[in-house]
Design a protein around this motif. Sequence first.
Motif, PDB file in Angstrom:
ATOM      1  N   PRO A 137       1.271 -36.371 -11.442  1.00  0.00           N
ATOM      2  CA  PRO A 137       0.738 -35.015 -11.277  1.00  0.00           C
ATOM      3  C   PRO A 137       0.866 -34.131 -12.513  1.00  0.00           C
ATOM      4  N   VAL A 138       1.951 -34.248 -13.259  1.00  0.00           N
ATOM      5  CA  VAL A 138       2.168 -33.352 -14.408  1.00  0.00           C
ATOM      6  C   VAL A 138       1.133 -33.607 -15.499  1.00  0.00           C
ATOM      7  N   THR A 139       0.954 -34.854 -15.885  1.00  0.00           N
ATOM      8  CA  THR A 139      -0.020 -35.151 -16.937  1.00  0.00           C
ATOM      9  C   THR A 139      -1.451 -34.962 -16.437  1.00  0.00           C
ATOM     10  N   LEU A 140      -1.696 -35.285 -15.167  1.00  0.00           N
ATOM     11  CA  LEU A 140      -3.032 -35.091 -14.615  1.00  0.00           C
ATOM     12  C   LEU A 140      -3.402 -33.610 -14.590  1.00  0.00           C
ATOM     13  N   ALA A 141      -2.465 -32.760 -14.224  1.00  0.00           N
ATOM     14  CA  ALA A 141      -2.744 -31.323 -14.188  1.00  0.00           C
ATOM     15  C   ALA A 141      -3.157 -30.806 -15.564  1.00  0.00           C
ATOM     16  N   LYS A 142      -2.485 -31.270 -16.607  1.00  0.00           N
ATOM     17  CA  LYS A 142      -2.840 -30.843 -17.966  1.00  0.00           C
ATOM     18  C   LYS A 142      -4.259 -31.288 -18.310  1.00  0.00           C
ATOM     19  N   GLU A 143      -4.618 -32.510 -17.957  1.00  0.00           N
ATOM     20  CA  GLU A 143      -5.967 -32.993 -18.228  1.00  0.00           C
ATOM     21  C   GLU A 143      -7.006 -32.214 -17.426  1.00  0.00           C
ATOM     22  N   LEU A 144      -6.669 -31.857 -16.197  1.00  0.00           N
ATOM     23  CA  LEU A 144      -7.615 -31.145 -15.350  1.00  0.00           C
ATOM     24  C   LEU A 144      -7.896 -29.732 -15.851  1.00  0.00           C
ATOM     25  N   ILE A 145      -6.865 -29.015 -16.283  1.00  0.00           N
ATOM     26  CA  ILE A 145      -7.157 -27.653 -16.777  1.00  0.00           C
ATOM     27  C   ILE A 145      -7.964 -27.718 -18.066  1.00  0.00           C
TER      28      ILE A 145
ATOM     29  N   GLU B   1       0.406 -22.549 -10.355  1.00  0.00           N
ATOM     30  CA  GLU B   1       1.505 -21.839 -11.035  1.00  0.00           C
ATOM     31  C   GLU B   1       1.539 -22.246 -12.498  1.00  0.00           C
ATOM     32  N   PRO B   2       0.551 -21.820 -13.286  1.00  0.00           N
ATOM     33  CA  PRO B   2       0.469 -22.284 -14.676  1.00  0.00           C
ATOM     34  C   PRO B   2       1.635 -21.852 -15.552  1.00  0.00           C
ATOM     35  N   ALA B   3       2.343 -20.778 -15.185  1.00  0.00           N
ATOM     36  CA  ALA B   3       3.436 -20.286 -16.032  1.00  0.00           C
ATOM     37  C   ALA B   3       4.656 -21.185 -16.006  1.00  0.00           C
ATOM     38  N   GLY B   4       4.726 -22.103 -15.044  1.00  0.00           N
ATOM     39  CA  GLY B   4       5.856 -23.021 -15.025  1.00  0.00           C
ATOM     40  C   GLY B   4       6.181 -23.505 -13.624  1.00  0.00           C
ATOM     41  N   THR B   5       6.290 -24.825 -13.463  1.00  0.00           N
ATOM     42  CA  THR B   5       6.602 -25.425 -12.170  1.00  0.00           C
ATOM     43  C   THR B   5       7.804 -26.345 -12.315  1.00  0.00           C
ATOM     44  N   THR B   6       8.781 -26.154 -11.447  1.00  0.00           N
ATOM     45  CA  THR B   6       9.926 -27.056 -11.368  1.00  0.00           C
ATOM     46  C   THR B   6       9.960 -27.629  -9.959  1.00  0.00           C
ATOM     47  N   TYR B   7      10.075 -28.952  -9.897  1.00  0.00           N
ATOM     48  CA  TYR B   7       9.974 -29.629  -8.606  1.00  0.00           C
ATOM     49  C   TYR B   7      10.766 -30.924  -8.685  1.00  0.00           C
TER      50      TYR B   7
ATOM     51  N   THR C  76      10.867 -37.094  -3.920  1.00  0.00           N
ATOM     52  CA  THR C  76      11.281 -38.485  -3.788  1.00  0.00           C
ATOM     53  C   THR C  76      10.654 -39.358  -4.867  1.00  0.00           C
ATOM     54  N   PHE C  77       9.397 -39.075  -5.212  1.00  0.00           N
ATOM     55  CA  PHE C  77       8.663 -39.921  -6.140  1.00  0.00           C
ATOM     56  C   PHE C  77       8.314 -39.228  -7.455  1.00  0.00           C
ATOM     57  N   TYR C  78       8.207 -37.913  -7.443  1.00  0.00           N
ATOM     58  CA  TYR C  78       7.758 -37.182  -8.621  1.00  0.00           C
ATOM     59  C   TYR C  78       8.665 -35.989  -8.879  1.00  0.00           C
ATOM     60  N   SER C  79       8.719 -35.612 -10.141  1.00  0.00           N
ATOM     61  CA  SER C  79       9.500 -34.429 -10.503  1.00  0.00           C
ATOM     62  C   SER C  79       8.815 -33.711 -11.656  1.00  0.00           C
ATOM     63  N   ALA C  80       9.165 -32.458 -11.819  1.00  0.00           N
ATOM     64  CA  ALA C  80       8.644 -31.642 -12.913  1.00  0.00           C
ATOM     65  C   ALA C  80       9.698 -30.607 -13.264  1.00  0.00           C
ATOM     66  N   THR C  81       9.891 -30.372 -14.544  1.00  0.00           N
ATOM     67  CA  THR C  81      10.842 -29.373 -14.997  1.00  0.00           C
ATOM     68  C   THR C  81      10.123 -28.384 -15.910  1.00  0.00           C
ATOM     69  N   ASP C  82       9.926 -27.189 -15.402  1.00  0.00           N
ATOM     70  CA  ASP C  82       9.257 -26.123 -16.146  1.00  0.00           C
ATOM     71  C   ASP C  82       7.955 -26.626 -16.770  1.00  0.00           C
ATOM     72  N   ALA C  83       7.163 -27.309 -15.960  1.00  0.00           N
ATOM     73  CA  ALA C  83       5.874 -27.827 -16.440  1.00  0.00           C
ATOM     74  C   ALA C  83       4.878 -26.679 -16.517  1.00  0.00           C
ATOM     75  N   ARG C  84       4.282 -26.491 -17.688  1.00  0.00           N
ATOM     76  CA  ARG C  84       3.409 -25.332 -17.922  1.00  0.00           C
ATOM     77  C   ARG C  84       1.966 -25.767 -18.091  1.00  0.00           C
ATOM     78  N   ASN C  85       1.072 -24.977 -17.498  1.00  0.00           N
ATOM     79  CA  ASN C  85      -0.360 -25.253 -17.573  1.00  0.00           C
ATOM     80  C   ASN C  85      -1.152 -23.979 -17.870  1.00  0.00           C
ATOM     81  N   VAL C  86      -0.610 -23.199 -18.788  1.00  0.00           N
ATOM     82  CA  VAL C  86      -1.288 -21.985 -19.231  1.00  0.00           C
ATOM     83  C   VAL C  86      -2.543 -22.381 -20.002  1.00  0.00           C
ATOM     84  N   PRO C  87      -3.712 -21.796 -19.749  1.00  0.00           N
ATOM     85  CA  PRO C  87      -3.946 -20.572 -18.956  1.00  0.00           C
ATOM     86  C   PRO C  87      -4.342 -20.823 -17.517  1.00  0.00           C
TER      87      PRO C  87
END
Length: 312
Positions: free
Chosen positions: A83-91, A147-153, A156-167
């Motif tokens: 999800p983290v890398t896919l979100a960056k590609e999608l924006i 939440e483009p300013a930062g997501t921490t999650y 069980t299968f995925y994690s994210a630490t302050d993942a940013r997708n600005v704008p």
Amino acid sequence: MTSPLRLSTVILPIHRWHDGGRARWQRAEELGFHAAYTYDHLAWRSFRDGPWFGAVPTLTAAAAATSRLRLGTLVTSPNFRHPVTLAKELISLDDISGGRITLGIGAGGNGFDATTLLKRDEEPWTPRERADRFAEFVALLDQLLREPAGTTYEGTFYSATDARNVPGCAQGERLPFAVAATGPRGLKLAARYGQAWVTTGDPKLYEAGTPEQSFEALRGQMAKLGKACADAGRDVAELDKVLLTGFTPDFNPATRAGRRPIDSFDAFVDFAGRHAELGFTEIVVHWPIAGSDFAADEKVFERIVTEGPAQI
């Protein structure tokens, strides 16, 4: 009266961009398709030993080569995506396209995508694990895009630490999700997160079923979607209902040679009209590929999209 039913196409990523690839996407726009999608796989079925290009670069090029056509995946799955890398590609895709991206998303199957990244002694995911991963994948991806300013999650299968997708997405809070699902868990995800629902029908009917049985199976799926939306406190009318054709008995070339809906203009108008009455708002047809199950007369194909909507 013109039907609200939209026609879209799937262009498989099997052509070099400068040798027919770009021309097909541009032609899809010229013909007036609502959207053009591509499959997000590492390899797929009978096309495994031939050219197969990546979905995201293909859509990026298509975005630059078109100006009005909606673009998207049909579908992306957790099989080899995070999800983290896919979100960056999608924006990025949404920005480059000027807000024309739809993410088709599903749980994935047991094909090449499911095993390519595994170690030799590693077992593929079970159906339960696939469903578990899909639920977490969709929820996290939704959060990352909202939440483009930062997501921490931490799941069980995925994690994210302050993942940013600005704008963030060009299409407002989030680009639309088209959730492919037929089972109760997937339909629940479609009802909660989807702007559209996608089905290919009942795969068990493809080889031995009849068009009539397929139609009734789709009716049943539509009813289950309605219940899932009601349980979620959502009006099912809010979701687009997308039928990806080619996988129901109507389209099986082995049993319906010369009688598939894609083989004649009148047959397609009849097929599309009946399914529109069932509640479908978008029907997707494969761009013709000679020598494959998706072979079709290109003149008939073009007539379907240019004249069909006015007749449905």
